[in-house]
Motif scaffolding. Structure first.
Motif, PDB file in Angstrom:
ATOM      1  N   TYR A 183       1.568  14.203   6.491  1.00 18.89           N
ATOM      2  CA  TYR A 183       2.007  12.805   6.374  1.00 18.89           C
ATOM      3  C   TYR A 183       3.461  12.641   6.817  1.00 18.89           C
ATOM      4  CZ  TYR A 183      -2.030  13.143   3.266  1.00 18.89           C
ATOM      5  OH  TYR A 183      -3.267  13.416   2.746  1.00 18.89           O
ATOM      6  N   ASP A 228      -1.504   7.001   7.207  1.00 19.13           N
ATOM      7  CA  ASP A 228      -2.463   7.612   8.123  1.00 19.13           C
ATOM      8  C   ASP A 228      -1.855   8.892   8.682  1.00 19.13           C
ATOM      9  OD1 ASP A 228      -4.220   8.348  10.105  1.00 19.13           O
ATOM     10  OD2 ASP A 228      -3.863   6.597  11.368  1.00 19.13           O
ATOM     11  N   GLY A 287       0.791  -1.225   0.000  1.00 15.62           N
ATOM     12  CA  GLY A 287       0.000   0.000   0.000  1.00 15.62           C
ATOM     13  C   GLY A 287       0.820   1.270   0.000  1.00 15.62           C
ATOM     14  N   ASN A 330       1.800   3.029  -2.323  1.00 14.95           N
ATOM     15  CA  ASN A 330       1.374   4.014  -3.324  1.00 14.95           C
ATOM     16  C   ASN A 330       0.402   5.026  -2.733  1.00 14.95           C
ATOM     17  OD1 ASN A 330      -0.375   1.649  -3.229  1.00 14.95           O
ATOM     18  ND2 ASN A 330      -1.594   2.681  -4.821  1.00 14.95           N
ATOM     19  N   ARG A 331      -0.099   4.738  -1.523  1.00 15.56           N
ATOM     20  CA  ARG A 331      -1.025   5.641  -0.836  1.00 15.56           C
ATOM     21  C   ARG A 331      -0.313   6.343   0.317  1.00 15.56           C
ATOM     22  NH1 ARG A 331      -5.287   6.202  -4.305  1.00 15.56           N
ATOM     23  NH2 ARG A 331      -6.064   4.151  -4.978  1.00 15.56           N
ATOM     24  N   TYR A 332      -0.796   7.548   0.650  1.00 16.77           N
ATOM     25  CA  TYR A 332      -0.240   8.241   1.795  1.00 16.77           C
ATOM     26  C   TYR A 332      -0.565   7.479   3.085  1.00 16.77           C
ATOM     27  CZ  TYR A 332       0.765  12.424  -0.972  1.00 16.77           C
ATOM     28  OH  TYR A 332       1.270  13.303  -1.899  1.00 16.77           O
TER      29      TYR A 332
END
Length: 364
Positions: free
Chosen positions: A252, A63, A57, A59-61
């Protein structure tokens, strides 16, 4: 090739040097207060699996609020803390920098009692916060009366209290913290990076947080948790104090990998902290043995010892380095600081130190 002198630096950065202890490839590294015992196998396996699980995961920022990590850190600290009272960043240095970004800055000041952690004035300069250094007593202690008087005299906006103090290992009573808090309208940060080495029953400033919205306690996973390479520092405070840090944090700022690794480590906190007692024993051995050799080691509640009474610290440092042992010269006259290592490392240091170091004459 150009130099810093050729660049339009801010005035307060001119002449400054970046923080950094020597990073040398030597067999025994006892200079930066790392936990020399390393991670247990079960923790390594769990952390590796945790990292594996988040890689797909990436590729996603991550939490942005690192909610699970904050819950886990609150559970570790206890004292009735909840996730909303916890903040974390890439090492406690970044936490402290964010504090100064929120509460320091141009026209504001940071006070601490010196000698202390050498990053404090650098963080002040980097945030355009005036640095106020108040000398400690000759034995590096600070009393409630002296601390409160200094705060009333200088009226700082931020106070950093290093407890146990780096580089001296000196403890600090809760009474000092309360006296400082009552004497200022600014924020008070208690830097407890080495708190776990003070002992399982040692008092902590966490017990003072209730009803003190301008008080915060910073910790790190670098030392007792043997997690220096991950860079995870954290802070406990009133929820409103934590909200203030959100105003200055980068978006982030904690990567998914950092969060996963820290969560894995916290699941094994008991195993990771099992070596703390051994480290404390090595610390006490260094104090005892160097005293027997005629030196003047200072009391320490951390994982290191500041050895005083050395006739020529620079020559001793060099001689130890030639034997494959690196310690730290913090610039305090006639002293060297040494991290408590493994029993093998401690034995090697003590043997070499006895050979190359000379105590000061009694009438010096």
């Amino acid at each position: 090739m150009s130099t810093l002198d050729d660049l339009p630096l801010r005035d307060e950065l001119v002449g400054q040097r970046p923080y950094g202890a020597p990073q040398l490839d030597v067999p025994i590294e006892l200079n930066v207060n790392e936990n020399t015992h390393g991670l247990p196998g079960e923790a390594i396996a769990d952390i590796a699996q945790s990292l594996h699980d988040v890689i797909a995961g990436l590729n996603r920022y991550p939490d942005r609020e690192f909610s699970r990590l904050r819950e886990a850190l609150a559970g570790y600290l206890g004292h009735g803390l909840v996730a909303d009272q916890i903040w974390a960043a890439n090492g406690s240095n970044e936490v402290l920098q964010q504090v100064l970004q929120a509460f320091g800055g141009p026209g504001r000041s940071l006070l601490s009692f010196t000698p202390t952690y050498s990053m404090y004035p650098l963080l002040a300069a980097g945030t355009q916060t005036s640095w106020v250094a108040v000398p400690r007593a000759e034995d590096f202690t600070v009393t409630p009366e002296v601390a409160a008087e200094a705060v009333r005299a200088h009226r700082p906006d931020v106070v950093f209290l290093c407890r146990p103090n780096n580089p001296t290992g000196t403890g600090l009573s809760l009474e000092v913290i309360e006296a400082v808090y009552d004497a200022t309208d600014g924020v008070v940060i208690v830097d407890e990076a080495y708190q776990e080495f003070a002992g399982p029953d040692a008092p902590t400033a966490l017990s003072l947080l209730a009803g003190k919205p301008r008080l915060a306690v910073s910790r790190t996973m670098s030392k007792a948790f043997a997690f220096a390479g991950v860079r995870l520092g954290y802070l406990a405070a009133d929820a409103a104090f934590v909200d203030a840090l959100r105003l200055v944090r980068l978006p982030y700022h904690l990567s998914a990998l950092t969060q996963a690794a820290a969560l894995g480590a916290l699941r094994h906190s008991e195993a990771l902290l099992a070596n703390v007692e051994s480290i404390r024993a090595q610390r006490d051995l260094i104090i005892r043995r160097t005293r027997e050799l005629g030196f003047a080691p200072y009391p320490s509640e951390a994982n290191f010892v500041l050895i005083g009474g050395i006739s020529d610290p620079q020559a001793t440092f060099t001689a130890l380095l030639e034997r494959g042992i690196i310690v730290r010269d913090n610039g305090i006259p006639h002293t060297l600081r040494v991290t408590a290592g493994t029993p093998t490392e401690t034995a090697a240091f003590l043997e070499a130190f006895a050979e190359v170091a000379s105590p000061m004459a009694a009438d010096s």
